[in-house]
Scaffold this motif. Sequence first.
Motif, PDB file in Angstrom:
ATOM      1  N   GLY A 351       0.791  -1.225   0.000  1.00 39.39           N
ATOM      2  CA  GLY A 351       0.000   0.000   0.000  1.00 39.39           C
ATOM      3  C   GLY A 351       0.818   1.267   0.000  1.00 39.39           C
ATOM      4  N   MET A 352       2.150   1.135  -0.002  1.00 42.26           N
ATOM      5  CA  MET A 352       3.026   2.308   0.043  1.00 42.26           C
ATOM      6  C   MET A 352       3.854   2.385  -1.231  1.00 42.26           C
ATOM      7  SD  MET A 352       2.123   3.483   2.946  1.00 42.26           S
ATOM      8  CE  MET A 352       3.326   4.791   3.215  1.00 42.26           C
ATOM      9  N   GLN A 353       4.218   3.596  -1.616  1.00 46.62           N
ATOM     10  CA  GLN A 353       5.018   3.814  -2.822  1.00 46.62           C
ATOM     11  C   GLN A 353       6.194   4.726  -2.507  1.00 46.62           C
ATOM     12  OE1 GLN A 353       2.779   5.234  -6.190  1.00 46.62           O
ATOM     13  NE2 GLN A 353       4.604   5.600  -7.439  1.00 46.62           N
ATOM     14  N   VAL A 354       7.369   4.328  -2.967  1.00 48.88           N
ATOM     15  CA  VAL A 354       8.597   5.085  -2.759  1.00 48.88           C
ATOM     16  C   VAL A 354       9.059   5.690  -4.071  1.00 48.88           C
ATOM     17  CG1 VAL A 354      11.065   4.894  -2.207  1.00 48.88           C
ATOM     18  CG2 VAL A 354       9.362   3.775  -0.749  1.00 48.88           C
ATOM     19  N   SER A 355       9.538   6.908  -4.015  1.00 45.80           N
ATOM     20  CA  SER A 355      10.103   7.581  -5.179  1.00 45.80           C
ATOM     21  C   SER A 355      11.451   8.169  -4.779  1.00 45.80           C
ATOM     22  CB  SER A 355       9.165   8.689  -5.662  1.00 45.80           C
ATOM     23  OG  SER A 355       9.756   9.444  -6.707  1.00 45.80           O
ATOM     24  N   ILE A 356      12.486   7.916  -5.574  1.00 42.22           N
ATOM     25  CA  ILE A 356      13.799   8.524  -5.355  1.00 42.22           C
ATOM     26  C   ILE A 356      13.848   9.777  -6.218  1.00 42.22           C
ATOM     27  CG2 ILE A 356      16.282   8.187  -5.388  1.00 42.22           C
ATOM     28  CD1 ILE A 356      14.801   6.266  -3.529  1.00 42.22           C
ATOM     29  N   GLN A 357      13.948  10.947  -5.585  1.00 37.26           N
ATOM     30  CA  GLN A 357      13.770  12.207  -6.308  1.00 37.26           C
ATOM     31  C   GLN A 357      14.996  13.112  -6.192  1.00 37.26           C
ATOM     32  OE1 GLN A 357      10.142  14.055  -4.951  1.00 37.26           O
ATOM     33  NE2 GLN A 357       8.864  12.305  -5.512  1.00 37.26           N
ATOM     34  N   ASP A 358      15.165  13.952  -7.217  1.00 37.72           N
ATOM     35  CA  ASP A 358      16.209  14.973  -7.166  1.00 37.72           C
ATOM     36  C   ASP A 358      15.685  16.202  -6.440  1.00 37.72           C
ATOM     37  OD1 ASP A 358      14.607  16.414  -8.944  1.00 37.72           O
ATOM     38  OD2 ASP A 358      15.838  15.957 -10.701  1.00 37.72           O
ATOM     39  N   ASP A 359      16.479  17.249  -6.384  1.00 41.21           N
ATOM     40  CA  ASP A 359      16.108  18.434  -5.614  1.00 41.21           C
ATOM     41  C   ASP A 359      14.891  19.161  -6.170  1.00 41.21           C
ATOM     42  OD1 ASP A 359      18.191  17.968  -3.913  1.00 41.21           O
ATOM     43  OD2 ASP A 359      19.574  19.378  -4.889  1.00 41.21           O
ATOM     44  N   GLN A 360      14.552  18.908  -7.440  1.00 41.31           N
ATOM     45  CA  GLN A 360      13.380  19.539  -8.055  1.00 41.31           C
ATOM     46  C   GLN A 360      12.129  18.672  -7.969  1.00 41.31           C
ATOM     47  OE1 GLN A 360      16.568  19.629  -9.745  1.00 41.31           O
ATOM     48  NE2 GLN A 360      16.714  21.551  -8.588  1.00 41.31           N
ATOM     49  N   GLY A 361      12.241  17.472  -7.389  1.00 37.86           N
ATOM     50  CA  GLY A 361      11.091  16.595  -7.270  1.00 37.86           C
ATOM     51  C   GLY A 361      10.914  15.652  -8.432  1.00 37.86           C
ATOM     52  N   ASN A 362      11.908  15.559  -9.317  1.00 40.06           N
ATOM     53  CA  ASN A 362      11.832  14.623 -10.437  1.00 40.06           C
ATOM     54  C   ASN A 362      12.295  13.244  -9.984  1.00 40.06           C
ATOM     55  OD1 ASN A 362      11.188  16.752 -12.395  1.00 40.06           O
ATOM     56  ND2 ASN A 362      13.322  17.395 -12.095  1.00 40.06           N
ATOM     57  N   GLU A 363      11.580  12.209 -10.443  1.00 41.02           N
ATOM     58  CA  GLU A 363      11.968  10.853 -10.077  1.00 41.02           C
ATOM     59  C   GLU A 363      13.220  10.444 -10.835  1.00 41.02           C
ATOM     60  OE1 GLU A 363       9.831   6.810  -8.731  1.00 41.02           O
ATOM     61  OE2 GLU A 363       8.997   7.748 -10.531  1.00 41.02           O
ATOM     62  N   LEU A 364      14.166   9.855 -10.119  1.00 41.48           N
ATOM     63  CA  LEU A 364      15.442   9.455 -10.705  1.00 41.48           C
ATOM     64  C   LEU A 364      15.402   8.000 -11.162  1.00 41.48           C
ATOM     65  CD1 LEU A 364      17.777  11.094  -8.035  1.00 41.48           C
ATOM     66  CD2 LEU A 364      17.382  11.904 -10.371  1.00 41.48           C
ATOM     67  N   PRO A 365      16.203   7.659 -12.154  1.00 41.91           N
ATOM     68  CA  PRO A 365      16.263   6.268 -12.629  1.00 41.91           C
ATOM     69  C   PRO A 365      16.859   5.342 -11.573  1.00 41.91           C
ATOM     70  CG  PRO A 365      17.275   7.804 -14.195  1.00 41.91           C
ATOM     71  CD  PRO A 365      17.067   8.554 -12.927  1.00 41.91           C
ATOM     72  N   ASP A 366      16.630   4.037 -11.732  1.00 33.87           N
ATOM     73  CA  ASP A 366      17.209   3.045 -10.833  1.00 33.87           C
ATOM     74  C   ASP A 366      18.723   3.214 -10.777  1.00 33.87           C
ATOM     75  OD1 ASP A 366      14.690   2.041 -10.463  1.00 33.87           O
ATOM     76  OD2 ASP A 366      14.950   0.333 -11.821  1.00 33.87           O
ATOM     77  N   GLY A 367      19.261   3.099  -9.584  1.00 37.04           N
ATOM     78  CA  GLY A 367      20.701   3.184  -9.411  1.00 37.04           C
ATOM     79  C   GLY A 367      21.206   4.559  -9.042  1.00 37.04           C
ATOM     80  N   GLU A 368      20.428   5.601  -9.303  1.00 37.47           N
ATOM     81  CA  GLU A 368      20.865   6.957  -8.974  1.00 37.47           C
ATOM     82  C   GLU A 368      20.410   7.336  -7.564  1.00 37.47           C
ATOM     83  OE1 GLU A 368      20.311  10.102 -11.696  1.00 37.47           O
ATOM     84  OE2 GLU A 368      20.766   8.904 -13.487  1.00 37.47           O
ATOM     85  N   THR A 369      21.241   8.107  -6.895  1.00 39.11           N
ATOM     86  CA  THR A 369      20.968   8.497  -5.503  1.00 39.11           C
ATOM     87  C   THR A 369      20.201   9.810  -5.444  1.00 39.11           C
ATOM     88  OG1 THR A 369      22.931   7.361  -4.676  1.00 39.11           O
ATOM     89  CG2 THR A 369      22.022   9.113  -3.304  1.00 39.11           C
ATOM     90  N   GLY A 370      19.177   9.835  -4.613  1.00 37.57           N
ATOM     91  CA  GLY A 370      18.386  11.033  -4.389  1.00 37.57           C
ATOM     92  C   GLY A 370      17.666  10.929  -3.063  1.00 37.57           C
ATOM     93  N   GLU A 371      16.723  11.831  -2.834  1.00 35.55           N
ATOM     94  CA  GLU A 371      15.982  11.805  -1.578  1.00 35.55           C
ATOM     95  C   GLU A 371      14.881  10.754  -1.639  1.00 35.55           C
ATOM     96  OE1 GLU A 371      13.720  14.773   1.594  1.00 35.55           O
ATOM     97  OE2 GLU A 371      14.155  15.487  -0.437  1.00 35.55           O
ATOM     98  N   ILE A 372      14.745   9.994  -0.573  1.00 32.86           N
ATOM     99  CA  ILE A 372      13.690   8.981  -0.475  1.00 32.86           C
ATOM    100  C   ILE A 372      12.387   9.687  -0.109  1.00 32.86           C
ATOM    101  CG2 ILE A 372      12.908   6.905   0.707  1.00 32.86           C
ATOM    102  CD1 ILE A 372      15.869   6.281   1.282  1.00 32.86           C
ATOM    103  N   CYS A 373      11.403   9.589  -0.994  1.00 35.68           N
ATOM    104  CA  CYS A 373      10.091  10.212  -0.769  1.00 35.68           C
ATOM    105  C   CYS A 373       9.027   9.118  -0.816  1.00 35.68           C
ATOM    106  CB  CYS A 373       9.812  11.271  -1.828  1.00 35.68           C
ATOM    107  SG  CYS A 373      11.043  12.598  -1.873  1.00 35.68           S
ATOM    108  N   VAL A 374       7.902   9.335  -0.151  1.00 35.24           N
ATOM    109  CA  VAL A 374       6.919   8.262  -0.006  1.00 35.24           C
ATOM    110  C   VAL A 374       5.496   8.819   0.023  1.00 35.24           C
ATOM    111  CG1 VAL A 374       7.142   8.299   2.508  1.00 35.24           C
ATOM    112  CG2 VAL A 374       6.304   6.235   1.392  1.00 35.24           C
ATOM    113  N   ILE A 375       4.566   8.045  -0.532  1.00 33.62           N
ATOM    114  CA  ILE A 375       3.132   8.322  -0.421  1.00 33.62           C
ATOM    115  C   ILE A 375       2.422   7.046   0.005  1.00 33.62           C
ATOM    116  CG2 ILE A 375       2.975  10.220  -2.078  1.00 33.62           C
ATOM    117  CD1 ILE A 375       2.073   8.177  -4.177  1.00 33.62           C
ATOM    118  N   GLY A 376       1.248   7.200   0.591  1.00 35.35           N
ATOM    119  CA  GLY A 376       0.450   6.054   0.996  1.00 35.35           C
ATOM    120  C   GLY A 376      -0.310   6.351   2.275  1.00 35.35           C
TER     121      GLY A 376
END
Length: 532
Positions: A351-376
């Motif tokens: 029921g939860m979803q994780v998105s790895i995002q850059d400083d502008q809120g864009n989702e990053l591709p697999d393998g790239e480091t960014g901020e862990i963000c979550v909804i649910g």
Amino acid sequence: MHQVPVSRRVMNLAYWATRNARRLPQRPALVWRGQSWNWRQFNDRVSALAAALSERGVCPGTAVLVHSKNSNEMLESMLAVFRLGAVWVPTNFRIMPDELVYMADVARPRVFLCQVDFPEHAQALRAAHPDTEVIWLTGDAPRPRDGAHAGELIAGHLGRHFPDAEVMADSACWLFFTSGTTGRPKAAVLTHGQMAFVVNNHLCDLMPGATEHDGSLVVAPLSHGAGVHQLNMIARGGQTVLLPNEKFDVDLAFSLIETHRLTNLFTVPTILKLMVEHPAVDRYDHSSLRHVIYAGAPMYAEDQKRALGKLGKVLVQYYGLGEVTGNITVLPPAEHGDEARAGTCGYERTGMQVSIQDDQGNELPDGETGEICVIGPAVFAGYYNNPEANAKAFRNGWFRTGDLGRRDEGGYIYITGRASDMYISGGSNIYPREIEEKILTHGAITEVAVVGVPDPKWGEVGIAVCVPFDGADIDEAGLLAWMAERIARYKLPKRVFFWDALPKSAYGKVPKMLVRQELERRGLLEGWEQKK
């Protein structure tokens, strides 16, 4: 087609106790210090405390501040406050009186439930909030003469049925105090609807198949993650066993697991490490354990191997924050020890979803480091009365954890660092600025930086680097003794170093990275284990 919901009313979380009293009246609910209560007795005590609090003006939306070590009355207070539709505001019992007063400033409690062990906290609360009534909870110290006692109030109201208040999905039930990068505590609002999802999620992902025949040993304060965990046992009608004292006794812990045939516990890696390295692990029968759940910090691979060797395939790791009530990722027992994914904290919770995002809120591709963000549905309702913090915590509907990480092609999440300077010691989040501000109140110190460094026992410990005023007469032992009277023990730095100046950036700031680099350059981190 958009349909307006007919009702957002939900089950009051306290109904679990009512249901268990009907269906499982004689099953064990709670054990503490040799006493035990079945579900009928436990529910009766919850109703009695709710009735007593109601007579004192506690009603839906009212805050009840609770400062106590683990006890039967501490757990009963949670359900009693929920039953009233009021808001439970538990503290970490290790905090200082001025920190408790700040929490009261935010929550504005009608009643303060204070264990008798903490008269100085009650005194500070009364001075700052004279309209808040103090009710004493049972502990080890003598009972103060002033104020009512919860045990007597419960005894005087036993036999009185008290109904669960009507609550909505967004009705607050718990102010969960956490901290941001500044270290200033913030009150995360947890609701009845959110917490119902959290418990279902925990039972689905952490303890599948749990029933009334399960039981849990509580080794951490009920005020935080352990309290959330025990709601799982309450929801299933299982048994909760509390350690008799706050001091962790490994021998006693394994003895209780064997005696009560307990099936699960919630802990942090440092405590789990102590348990599996203690001789008691080989003296007691712990084969009843099915789910040993740990969170709060990463666990070293070697420590995982040792725990698996001693306990078997029972380890469950999860990653989460108080604001998401622990619901971000899970690594179940079968996937522990997989060297191909060493260092992962698992995959997304149901029921939860994780998105790895850059400083502008864009989702990053697999393998790239960014901020862990979550909804649910496990994401909290926001910080209480703190619009500035809410604006920073959410972006495009996503909750920003402040942690940095990456996702692999299989969907597994890896935490690679922290966006803040926070460090985790013994499973507790430590915020340097809070400690720095306290140290700077010492008249001999003009500058200070506190950094976390790796430690094999606690995960991380703090080092304070101080710049004294010219001519100041201060040494490490003296400053540590001064801090011990003003800072909670678990937050105390383990070492203090005195320098002529702190390293600064071109902008005049003191980046923690530069402080660590200077500590390394001076050789102060070499052989850290031997220097403690």
